[in-house]
Design a protein around this motif. Structure first.
Motif, mmCIF file in Angstrom:
data_model
loop_
_atom_site.group_PDB
_atom_site.id
_atom_site.type_symbol
_atom_site.label_atom_id
_atom_site.label_comp_id
_atom_site.label_asym_id
_atom_site.label_seq_id
_atom_site.Cartn_x
_atom_site.Cartn_y
_atom_site.Cartn_z
ATOM 1 N N ASP A 100 5.166 -11.239 6.799
ATOM 2 C CA ASP A 100 4.873 -10.063 6.579
ATOM 3 C C ASP A 100 4.092 -9.844 5.325
ATOM 4 O OD1 ASP A 100 6.159 -9.294 8.780
ATOM 5 O OD2 ASP A 100 8.076 -8.873 7.875
ATOM 6 N N GLU A 101 3.018 -8.912 5.252
ATOM 7 C CA GLU A 101 2.437 -8.588 4.122
ATOM 8 C C GLU A 101 2.907 -7.260 3.220
ATOM 9 O OE1 GLU A 101 0.186 -10.313 2.471
ATOM 10 O OE2 GLU A 101 0.211 -11.965 3.985
ATOM 11 N N PRO A 102 2.672 -7.055 2.136
ATOM 12 C CA PRO A 102 3.417 -5.914 1.362
ATOM 13 C C PRO A 102 2.509 -4.715 1.547
ATOM 14 C CG PRO A 102 2.433 -7.331 -0.182
ATOM 15 C CD PRO A 102 2.493 -8.288 1.120
ATOM 16 N N GLY A 103 1.144 -5.075 1.897
ATOM 17 C CA GLY A 103 0.304 -3.899 2.013
ATOM 18 C C GLY A 103 -0.065 -2.839 0.796
ATOM 19 N N ILE A 104 -0.195 -3.754 -0.489
ATOM 20 C CA ILE A 104 -0.218 -2.995 -1.718
ATOM 21 C C ILE A 104 -1.128 -3.524 -2.347
ATOM 22 C CG2 ILE A 104 2.065 -1.968 -1.601
ATOM 23 C CD1 ILE A 104 2.453 -4.155 -3.628
ATOM 24 N N THR A 105 -1.604 -2.723 -3.559
ATOM 25 C CA THR A 105 -2.690 -3.564 -4.409
ATOM 26 C C THR A 105 -1.976 -3.876 -5.747
ATOM 27 O OG1 THR A 105 -4.700 -2.609 -3.557
ATOM 28 C CG2 THR A 105 -4.714 -3.511 -5.671
ATOM 29 N N CYS A 106 -1.798 -4.899 -6.155
ATOM 30 C CA CYS A 106 -1.063 -5.339 -7.492
ATOM 31 C C CYS A 106 -1.755 -4.566 -8.663
ATOM 32 C CB CYS A 106 -1.029 -6.808 -7.822
ATOM 33 S SG CYS A 106 -0.139 -7.310 -9.291
ATOM 34 N N GLU A 107 -1.091 -4.202 -9.680
ATOM 35 C CA GLU A 107 -1.388 -3.730 -10.898
ATOM 36 C C GLU A 107 -2.745 -4.471 -11.516
ATOM 37 O OE1 GLU A 107 1.596 -4.139 -10.221
ATOM 38 O OE2 GLU A 107 2.850 -2.542 -11.046
ATOM 39 N N CYS A 108 -2.848 -5.621 -11.403
ATOM 40 C CA CYS A 108 -4.019 -6.384 -11.599
ATOM 41 C C CYS A 108 -5.175 -6.186 -10.846
ATOM 42 C CB CYS A 108 -3.553 -7.942 -11.790
ATOM 43 S SG CYS A 108 -3.348 -8.781 -10.261
ATOM 44 N N GLY A 109 -4.969 -5.714 -9.736
ATOM 45 C CA GLY A 109 -6.062 -5.324 -8.792
ATOM 46 C C GLY A 109 -5.995 -6.267 -7.679
ATOM 47 N N SER A 110 -5.187 -7.320 -7.639
ATOM 48 C CA SER A 110 -5.482 -8.366 -6.610
ATOM 49 C C SER A 110 -4.433 -7.699 -5.351
ATOM 50 C CB SER A 110 -4.649 -9.634 -7.004
ATOM 51 O OG SER A 110 -4.172 -10.644 -5.975
ATOM 52 N N THR A 111 -4.772 -8.250 -4.040
ATOM 53 C CA THR A 111 -4.390 -7.772 -2.983
ATOM 54 C C THR A 111 -3.813 -9.099 -2.161
ATOM 55 O OG1 THR A 111 -6.380 -8.041 -1.893
ATOM 56 C CG2 THR A 111 -5.952 -5.701 -2.592
ATOM 57 N N GLU A 112 -3.651 -10.270 -3.096
ATOM 58 C CA GLU A 112 -3.233 -11.573 -2.423
ATOM 59 C C GLU A 112 -1.867 -11.701 -3.047
ATOM 60 O OE1 GLU A 112 -4.700 -13.317 0.077
ATOM 61 O OE2 GLU A 112 -6.254 -11.929 -0.036
ATOM 62 N N PHE A 113 -0.819 -11.829 -1.944
ATOM 63 C CA PHE A 113 0.591 -12.085 -2.399
ATOM 64 C C PHE A 113 1.087 -13.236 -1.745
ATOM 65 C CE2 PHE A 113 -0.459 -7.528 -2.955
ATOM 66 C CZ PHE A 113 -0.049 -7.264 -4.098
ATOM 67 N N ILE A 114 2.191 -13.872 -2.443
ATOM 68 C CA ILE A 114 3.017 -15.108 -1.968
ATOM 69 C C ILE A 114 4.263 -14.530 -1.522
ATOM 70 C CG2 ILE A 114 3.874 -17.445 -2.523
ATOM 71 C CD1 ILE A 114 1.389 -17.457 -4.478
ATOM 72 N N GLY A 115 4.803 -14.591 -0.281
ATOM 73 C CA GLY A 115 5.845 -14.221 -0.033
ATOM 74 C C GLY A 115 7.140 -15.134 -0.709
ATOM 75 N N GLU A 116 8.222 -14.563 -0.932
ATOM 76 C CA GLU A 116 9.507 -15.255 -1.560
ATOM 77 C C GLU A 116 9.872 -16.229 -0.186
ATOM 78 O OE1 GLU A 116 11.736 -17.118 -3.345
ATOM 79 O OE2 GLU A 116 11.807 -15.379 -4.599
ATOM 80 N N GLU A 117 10.068 -17.424 -0.564
ATOM 81 C CA GLU A 117 10.661 -18.108 0.587
ATOM 82 C C GLU A 117 12.160 -18.432 0.559
ATOM 83 O OE1 GLU A 117 8.668 -21.917 0.818
ATOM 84 O OE2 GLU A 117 6.873 -21.225 1.501
ATOM 85 N N ASP A 118 12.592 -18.121 -0.618
ATOM 86 C CA ASP A 118 14.179 -18.203 -0.917
ATOM 87 C C ASP A 118 14.823 -17.077 -0.304
ATOM 88 O OD1 ASP A 118 13.848 -20.373 -2.258
ATOM 89 O OD2 ASP A 118 14.691 -19.354 -4.443
ATOM 90 N N VAL A 119 15.988 -17.469 0.245
ATOM 91 C CA VAL A 119 16.747 -16.333 1.340
ATOM 92 C C VAL A 119 18.245 -16.014 0.432
ATOM 93 C CG1 VAL A 119 15.796 -17.309 3.279
ATOM 94 C CG2 VAL A 119 17.796 -18.207 2.470
ATOM 95 N N LEU A 120 18.878 -15.017 0.742
ATOM 96 C CA LEU A 120 19.794 -14.591 0.384
ATOM 97 C C LEU A 120 21.236 -15.179 0.551
ATOM 98 C CD1 LEU A 120 19.474 -10.665 0.422
ATOM 99 C CD2 LEU A 120 19.319 -12.150 -1.463
ATOM 100 N N ASP A 121 22.187 -15.311 -0.424
ATOM 101 C CA ASP A 121 23.660 -15.987 -0.047
ATOM 102 C C ASP A 121 24.187 -15.066 1.179
ATOM 103 O OD1 ASP A 121 25.950 -16.799 -0.523
ATOM 104 O OD2 ASP A 121 26.434 -16.075 -2.258
ATOM 105 N N THR A 122 24.864 -15.932 1.932
ATOM 106 C CA THR A 122 25.400 -15.211 2.985
ATOM 107 C C THR A 122 26.429 -14.152 2.498
ATOM 108 O OG1 THR A 122 27.075 -17.123 3.319
ATOM 109 C CG2 THR A 122 24.954 -17.088 4.689
ATOM 110 N N TRP A 123 27.108 -14.583 1.401
ATOM 111 C CA TRP A 123 28.110 -13.514 0.957
ATOM 112 C C TRP A 123 27.267 -12.115 0.759
ATOM 113 C CZ3 TRP A 123 32.856 -14.476 2.173
ATOM 114 C CH2 TRP A 123 33.125 -15.768 2.037
#
Length: 877
Positions: A436-459
């Protein structure tokens, strides 16, 4: 009703019939209308392995007893069931089943396979839970892998992040090389291991000397960044300001001082490696030391290890020890035992690696966790100490990011230009940043993002279970939060209990539950924890087939919260035997369970009814205190002995006699009342058996009935004391008949009871029951002592003594004895100690006598004695 309508034996196979009926009628649903007081159980969501084990049985029997008990006490009970789906075991099973690695397919496809497996496992475990008679409200089932639940988990992440309680940082973390993921300290299990303590010579720069260091981890010498000694250890003063050379690798490190060094262990000098253990981490931070990464994420040596690069940890250790010995650096080796931290999932020894991870700022919340723990009721109380001790040992924050796929995604993107962290808006949840894309613009002006691949601990999923059950974040969740009860095992106090308290305090400011009941672990009959390798695992299905769910539940209920429980077939068989005993008693009295008008209860009726009220009070109190064993044992003792063996046997003569209709009706009314009350007291523990019996005597389901009422005016300690004495007298006469080889219903002509005046007053109201029960024609009671005499009616010469001793005189002696009056011979020997026959002296050693006891009436009697109080029973056959 006739007993012919009731099966001769209790059939535990009928349990399935009742389970189906309960589900169809949805009798365990939580109403939530507010017309009844609510009782909320925060149930543990098990990992869906596809199979229930004995530990689950123990845990859920506790929960189910409480839920059923509270319903019968008038509460609207919310007993949900959740499933803690995410985690490594499912990923490993998917890889094995499909013969793939997670990297062989897309993340979406791999997750789909994990979901598919989990759904099937949930289906199987749900069927097993229902087969055990657990009364969850399946309308409130929650599954942590669903979008709805993941939304709550991600929302909790966002809100704690906004409050500064979640942060990202580069820190040492516990790392499992097998799982290739970070794990929290709570997920590290320590096992004892035997290894070698290697004494290694470290040369001192500029001196023809060396420092000997004893280490169990020579493979980390490539990551040695200092040698540390105790400040007061004079052995090393001459090496101050000197550099120490690391053998084989050549780096020169400082000699530093630190009070945490134990000068008595090894040689008193320790190498600091990045990172061998938590102490290394402390020393690196305290002294500002460098970090060298010698081990990678998969457990292989890195380039920093030089020629050992690419070896496994074990291979590297072996090779380095060989090289140290060959080059003269290894002085000696000696065996030593050590505690090794392992991954709680796969048991692989963990390493400490420096990684960029997400953390919960645990230390900020510890005071609130401790305060909440103190506000809760812990059963048993000492289990609270485990949690408080754990909070006191927290050196590191909780690492919540995992390098896996099948888990709740971390709702974060990174700007591809400037690297800025962007978290999702609440309206976007649930979200998967890898697709999924965030659909935002970064403060630096970029619209390209890398999604976090890590996931949450099951706890992070399961630790919000009380909030999920209550409907958080909807404002109405406050109606069901905090939960009333958290039942769980003592093995997850430092994980599930700790994390739940921490997270709920962080998100709501309130404790998550008011009470926590801790169950122990289940051990095999050999006294060891059940494990396939030991061959001591008993599957619940084995018990269900031969003995049914209720017998297994009775075993589980016969334990004490907090204590580990050995599984024992004899306990299951005892429970099954008890149910059959109860069934046979019910079948016998079933034809007498008539709807009669109220009539005056007879003394023995009042005795059992008073005992019944005492039972109700004791069982109620025991269940309120979660003392399941005391409650079950008390019901079993009452039903088996006081009701079946004593009361029913004592009123049979009234049930089969029409001479006194009111007495008969009083007995019938009492039987019905005792049966009904005992069934309801037993219903939370043995739901199938009690339902089966109740269907023959009542309408609807017994589980829709109220809990038995304790009526103080029926309880009478005096009638209980008097009745106990009467029952003891009946038991003594019954034992007499049995030892005399008489049928228990054989008539006795008369009986006279002698005792003191106080005891006589206690016994007098029960005389008719004593006489009727034991078929005594004439019974009387006397305050005083009997005039009992003993008379010898027959004597027999003891040939084995007389022959050898008197030889040729023996025939004359025997002839005289056989013609003598036995009583006269007996009296003379009693008086003089001997009698002279044919010039020879005989004693009791030469003659045996058969005596009769003569009672006050002059007739031959049998005499029975009770000690406390003293009661002498004179029987005329």
């Amino acid at each position: 009703m006739t007993d012919n309508q009731i099966p001769k034996d209790y059939n535990h196979k009928n349990e399935v019939k009742w389970q189906k009926k309960w589900q169809e009628e949805d009798i365990y649903r939580f109403i939530g209308s507010g017309t009844k007081p609510r009782y909320i159980i925060d149930t543990p969501p098990p990992y869906p392995t596809g199979s229930i084990h004995m530990g689950h049985v123990l845990n859920w029997v506790y929960m189910d007893i409480i839920a059923r008990f509270k319903r019968m006490r008038g509460f609207d009970v919310l007993f949900p069931q959740g499933w803690d789906c995410h985690g490594l075991p499912t990923e490993v099973k998917v890889e094995e089943t499909h013969n793939i690695k997670k990297s062989d397919v897309s993340r979406e496809e791999f997750r789909r396979l994990c979901v598919e497996l989990t759904q099937e496992n949930i289906r199987m475990m749900k069927e097993q839970m229902q087969r055990l008679g657990f009364s969850q409200d399946w309308n409130h089932e929650f599954v942590t892998m669903t979008p709805e639940y993941m939304r709550r988990t991600q929302l909790s992440f966002l809100r704690m992040y906004q409050d500064g309680l979640i942060y990202q940082g580069v820190h040492p973390v516990n790392w499992c090389p097998r799982c290739e993921t970070a794990i929290a300290f709570a997920e590290v299990e320590y096992v004892e291991n035997e290894t070698n303590l290697n004494y290694v010579r470290f040369p001192v720069e500029g001196a023809d000397e060396h420092i000997t260091i004893a280490t169990t981890r020579p493979e980390l010498m490539a990551a040695c960044v200092a040698v540390v000694v105790h400040p007061d250890d004079d052995r090393f003063r001459k090496f101050e300001d000197k550099l120490i050379e690391v053998p084989l690798f050549g780096q020169k490190v400082k000699l530093i001082k630190d009070p945490e060094v134990d000068p008595e262990f090894g040689t008193g000098a320790v190498m600091v490696c990045t990172f061998g253990d938590k102490t290394d981490v402390s020393w690196v931070n305290r002294h500002g030391l460098d970090v060298i990464e010698a081990i990678d994420e998969r457990g292989y040596m890195t380039e920093s290890a030089g020629k050992y690069r690419g070896l496994t940890i074990a291979e590297c250790k072996e090779k380095i020890v060989e090289d140290l010995e060959r080059e003269g650096f290894l002085l000696k080796k000696e065996p030593v035992k050590q505690n090794v931290g392992t991954c709680w999932r796969c048991k692989t020894p963990i390493e400490i690696l420096v990684k960029k991870q997400w953390f919960v700022a645990v230390k900020k919340l510890i005071p609130q966790v401790r305060e909440a723990a103190e506000e809760m009721k812990w059963v048993p109380e000492h289990m609270k100490t485990r949690l408080l001790n754990w909070t006191g040992s927290m050196d590191w924050d909780w690492c919540i990011s995992r390098q896996r796929i099948f888990a709740t995604p971390i709702p974060v993107w990174y700007c591809s230009e400037c690297g800025r962290v962007h978290v999702a808006d609440e309206e976007m949840l649930p979200v998967d940043p890898t697709r999924d894309e965030p659909g935002i613009t970064c403060e630096c002006g970029s619209t390209e993002f890398i999604g976090e691949e890590d996931v949450l601990d099951t706890w992070m999923d399961s630790s919000i279970s009380p909030l999920s059950v209550a409907g958080w974040p909807d404002e109405s969740y406050r109606e069901l939060f905090p939960a009333d009860l958290r039942p769980q095992g003592h093995d997850i106090i430092r994980t599930w209990a700790f994390y739940t308290i921490l997270r709920c305090m962080a998100l709501t400011g309130d404790k998550p539950f008011s009470e926590i009941v801790i169950n122990g672990m289940v051990f095999g009959e050999d006294g060891h924890k059940m494990s396939k390798s030991r061959g001591n695992v008993i599957a619940p299905e084995e018990v269900l087939e031969d003995y049914g769910a209720d017998a297994l539940r009775l075993w589980a209920a016969g334990s004490v919260p907090g204590s580990d429980v050995p599984f024992a077939w004899k306990d299951v068989k005892y429970g099954y035997k008890f149910l059959r005993k109860f069934w046979n008693a019910f079948r016998f009295i079933s034809i007498h369970l008539k709807e009669n008008p109220e009539v005056e209860a007879r003394p023995l009726d009042r005795w059992i009814l008073s005992k019944l009220m005492t039972l109700v009070a004791e069982v109620t109190e025991s269940l309120e205190e979660y003392n399941f064993a005391a409650a079950v044992n008390r019901v079993q003792t009452f039903v088996w002995h006081e009701f079946c063996d004593e009361y029913i046997e004592a009123v049979k003569y009234r049930l089969y006699s029409d001479e006194d209709p009111e007495s008969k009706m009083a007995a019938q009314n009492t039987l019905r009342r005792v049966l009904d009350t005992c069934l309801r007291l037993l219903a939370p523990v043995a739901p199938h058996f009690t339902e089966e019996v109740y269907q023959h005597v009542g309408d609807g389901s017994i589980h829709m009935r109220g809990w038995p009422e304790h009526i103080p005016e029926i309880a009478d300690p005096e009638i209980e004391r008097s009745g106990d004495l009467a029952v003891e007298i009946i038991g003594e006469i019954r034992r007499f008949k049995s030892s005399s080889k008489m049928p228990l219903n054989a008539p006795l002509r008369a009986a006279t009871l002698y005792t003191d005046e106080e005891s006589a007053e206690m016994i007098e109201p029960f005389l008719d029951d004593i006489a009727g029960t034991m078929n005594i024609g004439d019974i009387s009671l006397v305050a005083g002592r009997p005039e009992i005499t003993e008379r010898a009616v027959e004597l027999e010469p003891r040939m084995e003594r007389i022959g050898p001793e008197f030889r040729s005189d023996a025939p004359a002696i025997i002839s005289w004895l056989t013609s003598a009056d036995p009583q006269e011979v007996y009296e003379e020997i009693q008086m003089d100690g001997e009698i002279e026959v044919e010039g020879k002296k005989l004693t009791m050693d030469h003659i045996s006598f058969r005596k009769e006891v003569i009672g006050t009436s002059g007739e031959r009697v049998d005499v029975l004695n009770l000690d406390e109080p003293e009661v002498i029973i004179e029987i005329v056959r």
